[in-house]
Design a protein around this motif. Structure first.
Motif, PDB file in Angstrom:
ATOM      1  N   TYR A 102       1.421  15.148   7.601  1.00  0.00           N
ATOM      2  CA  TYR A 102       0.181  14.992   6.844  1.00  0.00           C
ATOM      3  C   TYR A 102       0.259  13.751   5.963  1.00  0.00           C
ATOM      4  CZ  TYR A 102       0.079  19.845   8.264  1.00  0.00           C
ATOM      5  OH  TYR A 102       0.127  20.998   9.007  1.00  0.00           O
ATOM      6  N   TRP A 103      -0.839  12.997   5.956  1.00  0.00           N
ATOM      7  CA  TRP A 103      -0.885  11.734   5.228  1.00  0.00           C
ATOM      8  C   TRP A 103      -2.182  11.603   4.452  1.00  0.00           C
ATOM      9  CZ3 TRP A 103       3.020   8.140   5.123  1.00  0.00           C
ATOM     10  CH2 TRP A 103       4.094   8.377   6.000  1.00  0.00           C
ATOM     11  N   GLY A 104      -2.068  10.989   3.288  1.00  0.00           N
ATOM     12  CA  GLY A 104      -3.247  10.610   2.547  1.00  0.00           C
ATOM     13  C   GLY A 104      -3.593   9.157   2.840  1.00  0.00           C
ATOM     14  N   GLN A 105      -4.735   8.711   2.343  1.00  0.00           N
ATOM     15  CA  GLN A 105      -5.071   7.298   2.476  1.00  0.00           C
ATOM     16  C   GLN A 105      -4.202   6.531   1.492  1.00  0.00           C
ATOM     17  OE1 GLN A 105      -6.431   9.098   0.240  1.00  0.00           O
ATOM     18  NE2 GLN A 105      -6.910   7.749  -1.448  1.00  0.00           N
ATOM     19  N   GLY A 106      -4.036   5.288   1.678  1.00  0.00           N
ATOM     20  CA  GLY A 106      -3.166   4.510   0.820  1.00  0.00           C
ATOM     21  C   GLY A 106      -3.844   4.050  -0.443  1.00  0.00           C
ATOM     22  N   THR A 107      -3.017   3.673  -1.405  1.00  0.00           N
ATOM     23  CA  THR A 107      -3.504   3.062  -2.629  1.00  0.00           C
ATOM     24  C   THR A 107      -2.689   1.790  -2.854  1.00  0.00           C
ATOM     25  OG1 THR A 107      -3.971   3.432  -4.980  1.00  0.00           O
ATOM     26  CG2 THR A 107      -1.954   4.440  -4.121  1.00  0.00           C
ATOM     27  N   LEU A 108      -3.380   0.701  -3.149  1.00  0.00           N
ATOM     28  CA  LEU A 108      -2.746  -0.610  -3.210  1.00  0.00           C
ATOM     29  C   LEU A 108      -2.117  -0.850  -4.576  1.00  0.00           C
ATOM     30  CD1 LEU A 108      -2.179  -3.429  -2.001  1.00  0.00           C
ATOM     31  CD2 LEU A 108      -4.456  -4.109  -2.809  1.00  0.00           C
ATOM     32  N   VAL A 109      -0.874  -1.259  -4.541  1.00  0.00           N
ATOM     33  CA  VAL A 109      -0.155  -1.672  -5.745  1.00  0.00           C
ATOM     34  C   VAL A 109       0.187  -3.146  -5.605  1.00  0.00           C
ATOM     35  CG1 VAL A 109       1.971  -1.413  -7.069  1.00  0.00           C
ATOM     36  CG2 VAL A 109       0.780   0.620  -6.201  1.00  0.00           C
ATOM     37  N   THR A 110      -0.228  -3.938  -6.580  1.00  0.00           N
ATOM     38  CA  THR A 110       0.064  -5.361  -6.583  1.00  0.00           C
ATOM     39  C   THR A 110       0.815  -5.706  -7.857  1.00  0.00           C
ATOM     40  OG1 THR A 110      -1.971  -5.820  -5.338  1.00  0.00           O
ATOM     41  CG2 THR A 110      -0.908  -7.676  -6.431  1.00  0.00           C
ATOM     42  N   VAL A 111       1.977  -6.315  -7.693  1.00  0.00           N
ATOM     43  CA  VAL A 111       2.803  -6.685  -8.835  1.00  0.00           C
ATOM     44  C   VAL A 111       2.887  -8.201  -8.893  1.00  0.00           C
ATOM     45  CG1 VAL A 111       5.022  -6.414  -9.988  1.00  0.00           C
ATOM     46  CG2 VAL A 111       4.115  -4.563  -8.560  1.00  0.00           C
ATOM     47  N   SER A 112       2.434  -8.752  -9.983  1.00  0.00           N
ATOM     48  CA  SER A 112       2.450 -10.206 -10.147  1.00  0.00           C
ATOM     49  C   SER A 112       3.697 -10.638 -10.911  1.00  0.00           C
ATOM     50  CB  SER A 112       1.199 -10.651 -10.899  1.00  0.00           C
ATOM     51  OG  SER A 112       1.183 -10.098 -12.196  1.00  0.00           O
ATOM     52  N   SER A 113       4.167 -11.817 -10.581  1.00  0.00           N
ATOM     53  CA  SER A 113       5.391 -12.328 -11.228  1.00  0.00           C
ATOM     54  C   SER A 113       5.065 -13.093 -12.501  1.00  0.00           C
ATOM     55  CB  SER A 113       6.123 -13.244 -10.248  1.00  0.00           C
ATOM     56  OG  SER A 113       5.282 -14.295  -9.837  1.00  0.00           O
ATOM     57  N   VAL A 137       0.869  -1.171   0.000  1.00  0.00           N
ATOM     58  CA  VAL A 137       0.000   0.000   0.000  1.00  0.00           C
ATOM     59  C   VAL A 137       0.911   1.228   0.000  1.00  0.00           C
ATOM     60  CG1 VAL A 137      -1.759   1.293   1.240  1.00  0.00           C
ATOM     61  CG2 VAL A 137      -1.824  -1.218   1.229  1.00  0.00           C
ATOM     62  N   TYR A 138       0.675   2.116  -0.924  1.00  0.00           N
ATOM     63  CA  TYR A 138       1.500   3.304  -1.072  1.00  0.00           C
ATOM     64  C   TYR A 138       0.760   4.517  -0.514  1.00  0.00           C
ATOM     65  CZ  TYR A 138       4.927   0.854  -3.885  1.00  0.00           C
ATOM     66  OH  TYR A 138       5.912  -0.008  -4.302  1.00  0.00           O
ATOM     67  N   PHE A 139       1.493   5.323   0.251  1.00  0.00           N
ATOM     68  CA  PHE A 139       0.934   6.506   0.893  1.00  0.00           C
ATOM     69  C   PHE A 139       1.712   7.740   0.459  1.00  0.00           C
ATOM     70  CE2 PHE A 139      -1.648   4.321   4.076  1.00  0.00           C
ATOM     71  CZ  PHE A 139      -1.019   3.081   4.179  1.00  0.00           C
ATOM     72  N   CYS A 140       1.010   8.846   0.248  1.00  0.00           N
ATOM     73  CA  CYS A 140       1.703  10.110   0.076  1.00  0.00           C
ATOM     74  C   CYS A 140       1.642  10.892   1.375  1.00  0.00           C
ATOM     75  CB  CYS A 140       1.126  10.925  -1.076  1.00  0.00           C
ATOM     76  SG  CYS A 140      -0.604  11.399  -0.928  1.00  0.00           S
ATOM     77  N   ALA A 141       2.644  11.712   1.599  1.00  0.00           N
ATOM     78  CA  ALA A 141       2.764  12.436   2.846  1.00  0.00           C
ATOM     79  C   ALA A 141       3.407  13.795   2.597  1.00  0.00           C
ATOM     80  CB  ALA A 141       3.604  11.641   3.848  1.00  0.00           C
ATOM     81  N   ALA A 142       3.218  14.705   3.536  1.00  0.00           N
ATOM     82  CA  ALA A 142       3.806  16.039   3.423  1.00  0.00           C
ATOM     83  C   ALA A 142       4.338  16.471   4.780  1.00  0.00           C
ATOM     84  CB  ALA A 142       2.765  17.045   2.917  1.00  0.00           C
ATOM     85  N   GLY A 143       5.417  17.229   4.742  1.00  0.00           N
ATOM     86  CA  GLY A 143       5.982  17.735   5.980  1.00  0.00           C
ATOM     87  C   GLY A 143       6.765  19.003   5.724  1.00  0.00           C
ATOM     88  N   VAL A 144       6.941  19.777   6.773  1.00  0.00           N
ATOM     89  CA  VAL A 144       7.761  20.981   6.710  1.00  0.00           C
ATOM     90  C   VAL A 144       8.931  20.773   7.649  1.00  0.00           C
ATOM     91  CG1 VAL A 144       7.851  23.472   7.058  1.00  0.00           C
ATOM     92  CG2 VAL A 144       5.744  22.400   6.205  1.00  0.00           C
ATOM     93  N   PHE A 145      10.143  20.877   7.119  1.00  0.00           N
ATOM     94  CA  PHE A 145      11.320  20.539   7.893  1.00  0.00           C
ATOM     95  C   PHE A 145      12.272  21.722   8.001  1.00  0.00           C
ATOM     96  CE2 PHE A 145       9.572  16.560   7.821  1.00  0.00           C
ATOM     97  CZ  PHE A 145       9.532  15.971   6.566  1.00  0.00           C
ATOM     98  N   VAL A 146      12.933  21.795   9.115  1.00  0.00           N
ATOM     99  CA  VAL A 146      13.994  22.768   9.306  1.00  0.00           C
ATOM    100  C   VAL A 146      15.313  22.031   9.153  1.00  0.00           C
ATOM    101  CG1 VAL A 146      15.066  24.375  10.916  1.00  0.00           C
ATOM    102  CG2 VAL A 146      12.570  24.125  10.857  1.00  0.00           C
ATOM    103  N   GLY A 147      16.164  22.542   8.266  1.00  0.00           N
ATOM    104  CA  GLY A 147      17.424  21.846   8.035  1.00  0.00           C
ATOM    105  C   GLY A 147      17.301  20.907   6.857  1.00  0.00           C
ATOM    106  N   ASP A 148      17.684  19.655   7.029  1.00  0.00           N
ATOM    107  CA  ASP A 148      17.635  18.687   5.941  1.00  0.00           C
ATOM    108  C   ASP A 148      16.210  18.476   5.474  1.00  0.00           C
ATOM    109  OD1 ASP A 148      20.209  16.642   7.468  1.00  0.00           O
ATOM    110  OD2 ASP A 148      20.364  18.375   6.127  1.00  0.00           O
ATOM    111  N   TRP A 149      15.977  18.598   4.187  1.00  0.00           N
ATOM    112  CA  TRP A 149      14.615  18.470   3.658  1.00  0.00           C
ATOM    113  C   TRP A 149      14.281  17.031   3.309  1.00  0.00           C
ATOM    114  CZ3 TRP A 149      13.806  16.190  -1.007  1.00  0.00           C
ATOM    115  CH2 TRP A 149      14.928  16.067  -1.847  1.00  0.00           C
ATOM    116  N   TYR A 150      15.278  16.155   3.190  1.00  0.00           N
ATOM    117  CA  TYR A 150      15.056  14.808   2.683  1.00  0.00           C
ATOM    118  C   TYR A 150      14.917  13.798   3.811  1.00  0.00           C
ATOM    119  CZ  TYR A 150      20.128  15.146   3.212  1.00  0.00           C
ATOM    120  OH  TYR A 150      21.377  15.405   3.686  1.00  0.00           O
TER     121      TYR A 150
END
Length: 125
Positions: A114-125, A92-105
Motif C-alpha cells: 500500500y502506497w500514498g501519493q508523494g509529498t515533495l521535500v526540497t532542501v536548499s543549500s 518526493v517522499y512516500f509513505c507505505a504499509a505492508g504486512v510481513f511474515v518473519g522480518d518486519w524491517y
C-alpha cells in the motif's frame, strides 16, 4: 487501505520538516509502516520504517541520527521528523504499509503493498 502523505515543502540546509502519513484503516496492528523517497532519475529508496505493534524502528544509514519515525495509534497516523536536512534529502517522499511474515524491517519498495501519493521535500543549500 488508503494512505495520504503531507507536510513536504521547502527547507534550508540544517532545517527541519515533519511529514505526516494519514491512514484510512482502523487498525494497523500487524503492519510495518515505511517512508521511502525518490529523487529525479533515481530509484525509490528506503528511508525509515516502524512496526505498528511495539513501535520498533529501522533507518537507512543515510538518515540515521537525523530522521525520526513515529506513530500515533489513536490518530492512525505515522510521522517522519526530519532534522539537520541536507540538499541530498531533496526528493518526493512516500509513505507505505505492508504486512510481513518473519522480518518486519523490509526495505524494498516491492515488499510494501500500500502506497500514498508523494509529498515533495526540497532542501536548499
Amino acid at each position: 487501505v488508503q494512505l495520504q502523505a503531507s507536510g513536504g515543502g521547502l527547507a534550508q540546509a540544517g532545517g527541519s520538516l515533519r511529514l505526516t502519513c494519514a491512514t484510512s484503516e482502523g487498525t494497523f496492528s500487524g503492519h510495518t509502516m515505511g517512508w521511502f523517497r525518490q529523487s529525479p532519475g533515481k530509484e525509490r529508496e528506503f528511508a525509515a520504517s516502524i512496526r505498528w505493534s511495539g513501535g520498533d524502528t529501522y533507518y537507512a544509514d543515510s538518515v540515521k541520527g537525523r530522521f525520526i519515525i513515529s506513530r500515533d495509534s489513536a490518530k492512525n497516523t505515522v510521522y517522519l521528523q526530519m532534522n539537520s536536512l541536507k540538499p541530498e534529502d531533496t526528493a518526493v517522499y512516500f509513505c507505505a504499509a505492508g504486512v510481513f511474515v518473519g522480518d518486519w524491517y523490509k526495505t524494498g519498495p516491492q515488499d510494501y503493498a500500500y502506497w500514498g501519493q508523494g509529498t515533495l521535500v526540497t532542501v536548499s543549500s
